[in-house]
Design an enzyme around this catalytic site. Structure first.
Site, PDB file in Angstrom:
ATOM      1  N   ARG A 210      -7.484  12.655   1.350  1.00 28.83           N
ATOM      2  CA  ARG A 210      -6.412  13.118   2.241  1.00 28.83           C
ATOM      3  C   ARG A 210      -5.026  12.704   1.770  1.00 28.83           C
ATOM      4  NH1 ARG A 210      -7.482   9.734   7.725  1.00 28.83           N
ATOM      5  NH2 ARG A 210      -9.535  10.660   7.401  1.00 28.83           N
ATOM      6  N   HIS A 211      -4.930  11.634   0.981  1.00 25.64           N
ATOM      7  CA  HIS A 211      -3.618  11.238   0.451  1.00 25.64           C
ATOM      8  C   HIS A 211      -3.706  10.879  -1.034  1.00 25.64           C
ATOM      9  CE1 HIS A 211      -5.355   7.431   1.733  1.00 25.64           C
ATOM     10  NE2 HIS A 211      -5.006   7.592   2.993  1.00 25.64           N
TER      11      HIS A 211
ATOM     12  N   THR B 267      -6.609   6.172  10.583  1.00 32.65           N
ATOM     13  CA  THR B 267      -6.543   5.073   9.632  1.00 32.65           C
ATOM     14  C   THR B 267      -7.781   4.218   9.861  1.00 32.65           C
ATOM     15  OG1 THR B 267      -5.175   3.242   8.792  1.00 32.65           O
ATOM     16  CG2 THR B 267      -5.224   3.579  11.187  1.00 32.65           C
TER      17      THR B 267
ATOM     18  N   ASN C  32       0.847  -1.185   0.000  1.00 29.49           N
ATOM     19  CA  ASN C  32       0.000   0.000   0.000  1.00 29.49           C
ATOM     20  C   ASN C  32       0.889   1.243   0.000  1.00 29.49           C
ATOM     21  OD1 ASN C  32      -1.584   2.248   0.993  1.00 29.49           O
ATOM     22  ND2 ASN C  32      -3.150   0.771   1.581  1.00 29.49           N
TER      23      ASN C  32
ATOM     24  N   GLU D 295     -10.583  -9.706   3.278  1.00 28.14           N
ATOM     25  CA  GLU D 295      -9.307  -9.328   3.870  1.00 28.14           C
ATOM     26  C   GLU D 295      -9.524  -9.258   5.374  1.00 28.14           C
ATOM     27  OE1 GLU D 295      -6.128  -5.638   4.175  1.00 28.14           O
ATOM     28  OE2 GLU D 295      -7.274  -5.882   2.320  1.00 28.14           O
TER      29      GLU D 295
ATOM     30  N   ARG E 269       2.620  18.908   1.968  1.00 26.00           N
ATOM     31  CA  ARG E 269       3.089  20.181   1.408  1.00 26.00           C
ATOM     32  C   ARG E 269       2.320  20.578   0.145  1.00 26.00           C
ATOM     33  NH1 ARG E 269       8.329  21.778   3.063  1.00 26.00           N
ATOM     34  NH2 ARG E 269       8.009  23.523   1.625  1.00 26.00           N
TER      35      ARG E 269
ATOM     36  N   ASP F  95      -0.203   4.440   0.043  1.00 16.19           N
ATOM     37  CA  ASP F  95      -0.945   5.620   0.486  1.00 16.19           C
ATOM     38  C   ASP F  95      -0.053   6.659   1.159  1.00 16.19           C
ATOM     39  OD1 ASP F  95      -3.261   4.442  -0.397  1.00 16.19           O
ATOM     40  OD2 ASP F  95      -4.097   4.064   1.585  1.00 16.19           O
ATOM     41  N   HIS F  96       0.857   6.175   2.026  1.00 16.09           N
ATOM     42  CA  HIS F  96       1.599   7.134   2.842  1.00 16.09           C
ATOM     43  C   HIS F  96       2.747   7.823   2.098  1.00 16.09           C
ATOM     44  CE1 HIS F  96      -0.965   6.553   6.147  1.00 16.09           C
ATOM     45  NE2 HIS F  96      -0.660   5.282   6.306  1.00 16.09           N
TER      46      HIS F  96
ATOM     47  N   HIS G 224      -3.462  -4.818   7.988  1.00 14.97           N
ATOM     48  CA  HIS G 224      -3.632  -3.757   8.973  1.00 14.97           C
ATOM     49  C   HIS G 224      -2.705  -4.008  10.164  1.00 14.97           C
ATOM     50  CE1 HIS G 224      -5.804  -0.079   9.986  1.00 14.97           C
ATOM     51  NE2 HIS G 224      -5.573  -0.414  11.241  1.00 14.97           N
ATOM     52  N   GLY G 225      -1.715  -3.144  10.277  1.00  9.96           N
ATOM     53  CA  GLY G 225      -0.768  -3.244  11.381  1.00  9.96           C
ATOM     54  C   GLY G 225       0.300  -4.299  11.193  1.00  9.96           C
TER      55      GLY G 225
ATOM     56  N   GLY H 107       1.369  -1.638   4.318  1.00  8.64           N
ATOM     57  CA  GLY H 107       1.662  -0.278   3.905  1.00  8.64           C
ATOM     58  C   GLY H 107       2.573   0.476   4.843  1.00  8.64           C
ATOM     59  N   HIS H 108       2.049   0.891   5.990  1.00  8.63           N
ATOM     60  CA  HIS H 108       2.761   1.812   6.871  1.00  8.63           C
ATOM     61  C   HIS H 108       4.141   1.299   7.254  1.00  8.63           C
ATOM     62  CE1 HIS H 108       3.787   3.799  10.722  1.00  8.63           C
ATOM     63  NE2 HIS H 108       3.294   4.851  10.112  1.00  8.63           N
TER      64      HIS H 108
ATOM     65  N   ARG I 193      -9.832   7.861  -0.522  1.00  9.63           N
ATOM     66  CA  ARG I 193     -10.800   8.269   0.496  1.00  9.63           C
ATOM     67  C   ARG I 193     -11.710   9.383  -0.004  1.00  9.63           C
ATOM     68  NH1 ARG I 193     -10.385   7.307   5.991  1.00  9.63           N
ATOM     69  NH2 ARG I 193      -8.846   5.716   6.590  1.00  9.63           N
TER      70      ARG I 193
ATOM     71  N   HIS J  99      -5.854   3.459  -1.275  1.00 14.74           N
ATOM     72  CA  HIS J  99      -7.171   3.749  -0.708  1.00 14.74           C
ATOM     73  C   HIS J  99      -7.552   5.167  -1.126  1.00 14.74           C
ATOM     74  CE1 HIS J  99      -9.858   3.947   3.181  1.00 14.74           C
ATOM     75  NE2 HIS J  99     -10.515   4.274   2.079  1.00 14.74           N
TER      76      HIS J  99
ATOM     77  N   GLU K 177      -8.844   0.210  -2.625  1.00 11.30           N
ATOM     78  CA  GLU K 177      -9.641   0.230  -1.415  1.00 11.30           C
ATOM     79  C   GLU K 177     -10.558   1.443  -1.471  1.00 11.30           C
ATOM     80  OE1 GLU K 177      -6.532  -1.857   1.748  1.00 11.30           O
ATOM     81  OE2 GLU K 177      -6.905   0.313   1.843  1.00 11.30           O
TER      82      GLU K 177
END
Length: 244
Positions: A49-50, A100, A7, A151, A18, A9-10, A191-192, A213-214, A45, A43, A70
């Site tokens: 936001r991203h 999240t 993922n 998932e 910025r 996203d981040h 997730h996580g 992802g993260h 959203r 994802h 997603e």
């Protein structure tokens, strides 16, 4: 052997901080594929936001493995998915205030609406996954409305603060994957998931793909994106036993 989808996203989160043009999640997606990832996850959203619409449109043209979109089960997102044609859609719950995704989709509560969304996406030739908690009622209802995949939400497992609690959550995830597989659903998990707890989760044979992802993006800040992806894949496949 389980697949690894990354993922990105981040990467977009840093860009949007910025309101700049970089780092570009499209470039990141190309790098994770070069590093051996089996798919790219984004994802889109409601509040953008991203990830932005532009990102999804370009990714659809450039991703060579598999693009997993997603999204919330809203009319806006369904129409966008039908136009973009990702390889698979994962329906997730979404709240504006959350940092999240906070939990799994309540398929039992929203059964009628989700059945229609699944049918609409299927009619458009798009397979559907549902992001759900490791709960037998949710899994059985996902099967009932003809989802292709679930998932399993691994957040409570990842966030467990004691060995006993982690073992309990692990068993919930494992039992959920076995039930889903028995019903004929493809099983993903996410997730996580990080470089440590993956050593537990990789032992669940029913999991066909991890969505991560993260943890990977955070490690990429220190060691580079390609190396971070390769390390995670090595851990999932058991080809690298070093402590991370």
């Amino acid at each position: 052997m389980a697949r690894v989808a990354i993922n990105v996203d981040h990467v977009a989160t840093v860009r949007q901080a910025r309101l700049a043009h970089e780092p570009d999640p499209v470039t990141a997606a190309a790098l994770v594929e070069l590093a051996g990832a089996h798919g790219v996850v984004v994802h889109l959203r409601e509040d953008r936001r991203h990830i932005q619409d532009r990102d999804v449109e370009i990714l659809r043209k450039t991703v060579k493995t598999r693009l997993n979109l997603e999204m919330a089960a809203t009319q806006e997102m369904v129409q966008l998915a039908l136009r973009i044609k990702p390889d698979i859609v994962t329906l997730v719950p979404e709240k504006r205030q959350e940092l999240t995704t906070e939990g799994g989709l309540d398929v039992v509560l929203y059964e009628d609406n989700l059945r229609q969304v699944v049918k609409t996406l299927h009619d458009g030739g798009i397979p559907v996954s549902l992001f759900i908690n490791p709960d037998s009622k949710q899994i059985k209802t996902a099967h009932k409305i003809e989802a292709d995949c679930v998932e399993i939400h691994t957040g409570p497992f990842a966030e467990a603060t004691s060995y006993l609690r982690r073992q309990e959550e692990y068993e919930r995830v494992e039992n959920a994957t076995k039930l889903a597989t028995k019903l004929g659903l493809v099983v993903h998990a996410g997730h996580g998931v990080d470089y440590r707890n993956i050593l537990w989760l990789r032992n669940i044979r029913e999991i066909e793909e991890f969505s991560i992802g993260h943890a990977v993006i955070a490690r990429a800040v220190l060691v580079g994106l390609e190396k971070a992806v390769r390390e995670m894949i090595a851990l999932v496949t058991g080809s690298w036993q070093s402590t991370v």
